[in-house]
Design a protein around this motif. Structure first.
Motif, short mmCIF file in Angstrom:
data_model
loop_
_atom_site.label_atom_id
_atom_site.label_comp_id
_atom_site.label_asym_id
_atom_site.label_seq_id
_atom_site.Cartn_x
_atom_site.Cartn_y
_atom_site.Cartn_z
N LYS A 154 0.61 -0.90 -0.21
CA LYS A 154 0.07 -0.14 0.12
C LYS A 154 0.61 1.12 0.03
CE LYS A 154 -3.96 -2.24 2.05
NZ LYS A 154 -4.68 -1.58 4.18
N SER A 155 0.69 2.12 -0.89
CA SER A 155 1.29 3.42 -1.06
C SER A 155 0.89 4.34 -1.41
CB SER A 155 2.87 2.73 -1.55
OG SER A 155 3.53 4.19 -1.75
N PHE A 156 0.19 5.88 -1.12
CA PHE A 156 -0.29 7.30 -1.09
C PHE A 156 -1.81 6.66 -1.91
CE2 PHE A 156 4.31 7.53 -2.02
CZ PHE A 156 4.31 9.16 -1.25
N GLY A 157 -1.82 5.71 -1.20
CA GLY A 157 -3.64 5.13 -1.80
C GLY A 157 -3.73 3.98 -1.96
N PHE A 158 -2.63 3.39 -2.95
CA PHE A 158 -2.85 2.70 -4.06
C PHE A 158 -2.57 1.29 -3.39
CE2 PHE A 158 -1.30 6.17 -6.64
CZ PHE A 158 -1.79 5.64 -8.19
N THR A 159 -3.59 -0.08 -3.88
CA THR A 159 -3.60 -1.16 -2.83
C THR A 159 -2.82 -2.14 -4.02
OG1 THR A 159 -5.29 -0.81 -1.67
CG2 THR A 159 -4.62 -3.03 -1.76
N MET A 160 -1.75 -3.07 -3.77
CA MET A 160 -1.50 -3.83 -4.96
C MET A 160 -0.85 -5.12 -4.52
SD MET A 160 0.95 -0.76 -6.96
CE MET A 160 1.90 -0.61 -5.29
N PRO A 161 -1.93 -5.76 -4.46
CA PRO A 161 -1.63 -7.03 -3.73
C PRO A 161 -0.65 -7.99 -5.58
CG PRO A 161 -4.09 -6.86 -4.82
CD PRO A 161 -3.37 -5.48 -4.55
N PHE A 162 -0.21 -9.47 -4.44
CA PHE A 162 0.47 -10.05 -5.06
C PHE A 162 0.45 -11.98 -4.81
CE2 PHE A 162 2.27 -5.85 -5.73
CZ PHE A 162 2.29 -6.18 -7.16
N ASN A 163 0.57 -12.88 -5.39
CA ASN A 163 0.83 -13.71 -5.00
C ASN A 163 1.36 -14.84 -6.10
OD1 ASN A 163 -0.42 -16.84 -4.54
ND2 ASN A 163 -0.81 -15.87 -3.25
N PHE A 164 2.20 -15.64 -5.29
CA PHE A 164 2.99 -16.04 -6.66
C PHE A 164 3.02 -17.58 -5.55
CE2 PHE A 164 6.97 -18.17 -7.33
CZ PHE A 164 7.01 -18.73 -8.61
N THR A 165 3.12 -19.21 -6.03
CA THR A 165 3.26 -20.12 -5.53
C THR A 165 4.10 -21.01 -6.45
OG1 THR A 165 0.97 -19.80 -4.50
CG2 THR A 165 1.70 -21.93 -4.15
N TYR A 166 5.13 -22.32 -5.82
CA TYR A 166 5.31 -22.42 -6.76
C TYR A 166 5.51 -23.96 -5.61
CZ TYR A 166 8.99 -25.59 -8.80
OH TYR A 166 9.91 -26.60 -9.14
N ALA A 167 5.09 -25.16 -6.37
CA ALA A 167 4.49 -27.19 -5.85
C ALA A 167 5.44 -27.81 -7.26
CB ALA A 167 3.07 -27.57 -5.95
N ASN A 168 6.55 -28.26 -7.21
CA ASN A 168 6.92 -29.46 -7.86
C ASN A 168 6.06 -29.98 -8.61
OD1 ASN A 168 6.66 -30.73 -5.35
ND2 ASN A 168 7.96 -32.13 -6.11
N ASN A 169 6.18 -30.38 -9.67
CA ASN A 169 5.21 -31.46 -10.15
C ASN A 169 5.91 -32.14 -10.60
OD1 ASN A 169 2.99 -31.67 -11.17
ND2 ASN A 169 3.67 -30.97 -13.57
N LYS A 170 4.72 -33.40 -10.14
CA LYS A 170 5.81 -35.23 -10.23
C LYS A 170 4.60 -35.62 -10.93
CE LYS A 170 9.95 -34.84 -8.25
NZ LYS A 170 11.12 -34.28 -9.09
N SER A 171 3.36 -34.75 -11.39
CA SER A 171 2.41 -35.58 -11.94
C SER A 171 2.63 -36.32 -13.43
CB SER A 171 0.97 -34.69 -11.76
OG SER A 171 -0.07 -36.01 -12.90
N ASN A 172 2.69 -37.47 -13.61
CA ASN A 172 2.31 -37.49 -15.08
C ASN A 172 0.80 -37.21 -16.31
OD1 ASN A 172 0.63 -39.36 -14.41
ND2 ASN A 172 2.48 -41.11 -14.91
N LEU A 173 0.34 -36.37 -15.26
CA LEU A 173 -0.75 -36.49 -16.38
C LEU A 173 -0.70 -34.63 -16.96
CD1 LEU A 173 -3.75 -37.45 -14.10
CD2 LEU A 173 -3.05 -38.38 -15.76
N THR A 174 0.34 -33.91 -16.86
CA THR A 174 -0.14 -32.43 -17.29
C THR A 174 1.88 -31.99 -16.95
OG1 THR A 174 -0.87 -30.39 -17.07
CG2 THR A 174 -1.17 -31.25 -14.95
N TYR A 175 1.65 -30.85 -17.45
CA TYR A 175 3.12 -30.44 -17.67
C TYR A 175 3.32 -29.17 -16.50
CZ TYR A 175 1.05 -26.32 -19.32
OH TYR A 175 0.04 -25.15 -19.98
N PRO A 176 4.23 -29.31 -16.34
CA PRO A 176 4.77 -27.68 -15.11
C PRO A 176 4.28 -26.58 -15.45
CG PRO A 176 6.70 -28.80 -14.98
CD PRO A 176 5.63 -29.48 -15.91
#
Length: 621
Positions: free
Chosen positions: A118-140
Motif C-alpha cells: 500500500k502506497s499513496f492510496g494504491f493497493t497492490m496485492p500479489f501472489n506467487f506459489t510454486y510446487a514441484n510437479n511429479k504428475s504425469n497427467l499434465t505439465y509444470p
C-alpha cells in the motif's frame, strides 16, 4: 469405502494443492423475446458503439486522473507512503499407497508468497506459489497475478479470475492484462489473454487413454455501461478461439477440433422504488464447434436445424456448418419489505447454449418460479422458498420431454441460544465438481433430482470456556450425471449420509467429540474406474484436541474411525483410518504445522490403503 473414508482420501487433493503434483498459483485479489428489426440495427452498430465507448473511456480516464491528482494532493501527503503486509509459507509432503495407480507424487514441496503493498492510496496485492510437479497427467506451470487498485481504477496483470457476464464471460482464470474503471456512474472493463489453459497429456502417461486433452483458448472481453448502487445497465462482448499450436500432439481417439466463439451478455438492474426492483441477465452466443467444418454456403446441413440468420455474419464473419446460435436469459422482479421478500423469476436457456468464456451452464430448460422469503421473531425463524415449473426439450427434438414442478425450501429455527435447527429440501439444481479434482478435465456435472438435508444441534451447557452439545446430521440426495465427457453420463447417483454426535469442550481447552455414522451411496473409485458400486457402511468416529505448553504454544489433535463397509448384500469388511495433527507457535506470527493421515478399506476383495504426511511453516508480516 464410506463417505468419511472418501473425505479422508481426497483431503490432500482438496486442501493441499501442492500434493497434487501440479504447480498451482492462487490470487486473493483479484431476452429471447426481442424485436428482430431492433436487434439487426443494434448489432450493426456494435463495433461503432464499442469503439466510441473505448474512445470516451480513455478520454474520461485521462481527465479523471488529472482531476484526482489536482484535487487530492493534500490528502495523498497525509497518507502513509509505504506499507507492506502479507504471508509466506513453505510446505512439503510424503504420500504412499498400496494401489498400483499412484495418484499423487511420493514427495512434493513448494512455497507461497502473498505480499500486499500500500502506497499513496494504491493497493497492490500479489501472489506467487510454486510446487514441484511429479504428475504425469499434465505439465509444470507457474501462475502469477496481481490486481493493483486505486480508488475507482483496477489493473489486472497475469492470472486473475474476472467475472464480466454470467452468460458470456465468467469464472475463468485468465492469464493476460486488463483494466476496470468505475468513476461515479460509468463502468468499463477490458481483459485479453489466455482464458483457458491447455491440457497436454504426454503419450508416456498412464492417463494418455483416460484423460481428455484440450487446446488452450485465447480471447478478450469488453464490458461497459452504467453502474451505480441503484442502477446497472451493462453489456459484455466476448471473442475467443482455441489455439491449435498450444498442443504438440494429442491422442487421436479424442478427435479434438479447434473451436471459436462470439458472445454478448447483458446485465440490467433497476430500483423502481423503495420496495421494488428488477434484475435481468441475458446472453447470446454464436459458437462454432469445429473450425474446419464445411462452409454454410456450400454444404447442405444434415440436420433439420434452421440456417443461421443473415445478421449473425455481422458478429461472426466466418460461420460454418458447425456454428450454432443460442440465447439465454434470467429475469426477476423483486419485492423487498422488512420481514418478507418475494421474487418472480422467469429463466430460459436454449439447448446447447455454450461459450468459451465460461465453464458450464445447465441448458435446455425453462423455469417460471415464485420465490418468497421471511424473517420473523427477531430472525430466530427464517426461511426462503421457490415454487415453480421447469421444462426441457425446448427445441422439441428429443425423444423424451420433462415438465416438472420444482420446489425448494430452507428453514432455520433458533428459538434459543441452546437449539439450532436447519432443514432444507430441493428437487432441482446443478452440482459441478472435479473427480478427482487434480485431473482438470475429469469433470462431473450432475442435475439434482432431489435433496433433503437436516442439521440439528442442542447445547446441553455453554458456560464460557466449557460447553457440551449433541446433534444429528442427515442428508439424502439423488442426482443424474449429465456431462457427456464423463464415463458415467446419464447414470443415477443415490446417497444417504447420517451421523449423531456428542461434542464437549472442558477446562484448559481440551475438546473431544464422538459419534455414530451410517452411510449408503452409489459411487465409483479411481482405482476401479469402470464400474459403479452401491456401498454401505456404519461405525463409530471420534476426535480429540488439546493445547499444551506455556501460552498454549502447542496444539495436538487425534482422530479416527472404524466402520464395517462393503458392497450392499455382501459381507462387510472393517475399514478404518486415523489422523494426527500438531501446530506449534514458534512466534506470534510464525507457525509450524504437521499432519499425518492413514486410511484402509476393501472393495470386492481389493485392499486399498494410503497414508500421507504434510508439513508446512507459515509466517505473516
Amino acid at each position: 469405502m464410506n463417505n468419511v473414508e472418501l473425505r479422508n482420501y481426497h483431503f490432500c487433493t482438496k486442501y493441499c494443492p501442492f500434493i497434487k503434483g501440479s504447480r498451482v498459483f492462487r490470487f486473493p485479489f483479484n431476452f429471447t423475446s426481442y424485436s428482430y428489426t431492433q436487434n439487426i440495427l443494434y448489432i450493426q452498430h456494435v463495433d461503432k458503439v464499442i469503439g466510441l465507448n473505448v474512445y470516451l473511456t480513455f478520454f474520461l480516464l485521462n481527465l479523471s486522473i488529472f482531476n484526482v491528482f489536482a484535487q487530492d494532493i493534500s490528502k495523498l501527503k497525509s497518507e502513509n507512503k509505504f506499507e507492506l503486509s502479507g504471508a509466506m509459507s513453505l510446505f512439503g509432503s510424503y504420500y504412499s499407497t498400496s494401489d498400483s495407480i499412484n495418484l499423487m507424487a511420493p514427495y512434493a514441496y513448494g512455497f507461497s508468497v502473498s505480499p500486499v503493498v500500500k502506497s499513496f492510496g494504491f493497493t497492490m496485492p500479489f501472489n506467487f506459489t510454486y510446487a514441484n510437479n511429479k504428475s504425469n497427467l499434465t505439465y509444470p506451470f507457474i501462475r502469477f497475478g496481481a490486481a493493483p487498485s486505486y480508488k475507482w481504477l483496477k489493473v489486472f496483470l497475469g492470472n486473475n479470475t474476472v467475472n464480466f457476464s454470467r452468460f458470456a464471460f465468467s469464472g475463468l482464470n485468465t492469464f493476460g492484462i486488463g483494466i476496470e474503471i468505475n468513476p461515479k456512474w460509468y463502468y468499463l472493463g477490458l481483459i485479453t489473454g489466455t482464458v483457458t489453459r491447455k491440457i497436454f497429456i504426454d503419450s508416456t502417461s498412464t492417463g494418455y487413454d483416460k484423460a481428455t486433452p484440450r487446446f488452450g483458448t485465447k480471447g478478450y472481453a469488453i464490458k461497459t455501461g452504467i453502474k451505480t448502487r441503484n442502477t446497472r445497465l451493462l453489456i459484455t462482448y466476448f471473442s475467443g478461439k482455441d489455439d491449435e499450436t498450444s498442443l504438440e500432439y494429442f491422442n487421436p481417439k479424442y478427435n479434438l477440433k479447434p473451436r471459436y466463439n462470439k458472445a454478448i451478455g447483458s446485465e440490467i438492474f433497476l430500483r423502481l422504488g423503495r420496495h421494488i426492483s428488477v434484475l435481468s441477465y441475458g446472453g447470446m452466443s454464436i459458437y462454432t464447434r469445429n473450425k474446419y467444418a464445411g462452409n454454410l454456403d456450400t454444404l447442405i446441413r444434415a440436420s433439420n436445424d434452421e440456417d443461421l440468420p443473415a445478421w449473425t455474419k455481422i458478429i461472426e464473419k466466418n460461420p460454418n456448418a458447425s456454428t450454432q446460435l443460442a440465447f439465454a436469459f434470467d429475469n426477476a422482479l423483486m419485492l423487498n419489505f422488512s420481514t418478507v421478500d418475494v421474487a418472480l423469476r422467469f429463466k430460459q436457456i436454449q439447448p446447447e447454449y455454450k461459450s468459451l468464456g465460461f465453464r458450464f451452464e445447465n441448458s435446455d430448460l425453462r423455469q417460471i418460479a415464485i420465490e418468497p422469503a421471511f424473517r420473523f421473531w427477531n430472525n430466530k425463524l427464517t426461511g426462503n422458498f421457490s415454487i415453480g415449473l421447469q421444462k426441457n426439450n425446448l427445441s422439441n427434438k428429443q425423444a423424451l420431454q420433462n415438465s416438472n414442478r420444482i420446489y425448494s425450501a430452507n428453514i432455520s429455527i433458533n428459538p434459543s441460544e441452546k437449539l439450532l435447527i436447519n432443514l432444507s429440501f430441493s428437487n432441482f439444481g446443478l452440482i459441478v465438481k472435479s473427480s478427482p479434482s487434480f485431473i482438470e478435465d475429469s469433470i462431473s456435472v450432475r442435475n439434482v433430482n432431489n435433496n433433503i438435508n437436516l442439521n440439528t444441534q442442542y447445547y446441553i451447557s455453554n458456560n464460557g470456556d466449557k460447553s457440551a452439545s449433541v446433534g444429528v446430521n442427515i442428508n439424502a440426495q439423488k442426482t443424474t450425471e449429465t456431462y457427456e465427457n464423463n464415463p458415467f453420463n446419464n447414470s443415477d447417483f443415490n446417497s444417504f449420509y447420517s451421523n449423531i454426535f456428542y461434542n464437549s469442550t472442558i477446562s484448559k481447552g481440551l475438546a473431544y467429540s464422538i459419534g455414530l455414522n451410517y452411510n449408503n451411496s452409489k459411487t465409483h473409485f479411481v482405482q476401479l474406474p469402470d464400474k459403479l458400486y452401491d456401498i454401505q457402511s456404519y461405525g463409530v468416529f471420534s476426535n480429540v484436541s488439546k493445547p499444551l505448553l506455556n501460552k498454549e504454544k502447542l496444539t495436538l489433535g487425534l482422530g479416527g474411525f472404524i466402520n464395517l463397509s462393503g458392497v450392499i448384500n455382501t459381507d462387510k469388511k472393517i475399514a478404518h483410518g486415523m489422523n494426527v495433527n500438531a501446530t506449534y507457535k514458534l512466534t506470534e506470527k510464525l507457525n509450524l504445522n504437521l499432519s499425518y493421515n492413514y486410511t484402509k478399506s476393501e472393495v470386492e476383495n481389493k485392499s486399498l490403503s494410503q497414508q500421507y504426511f504434510v508439513t508446512n511453516t507459515s509466517v505473516t508480516f
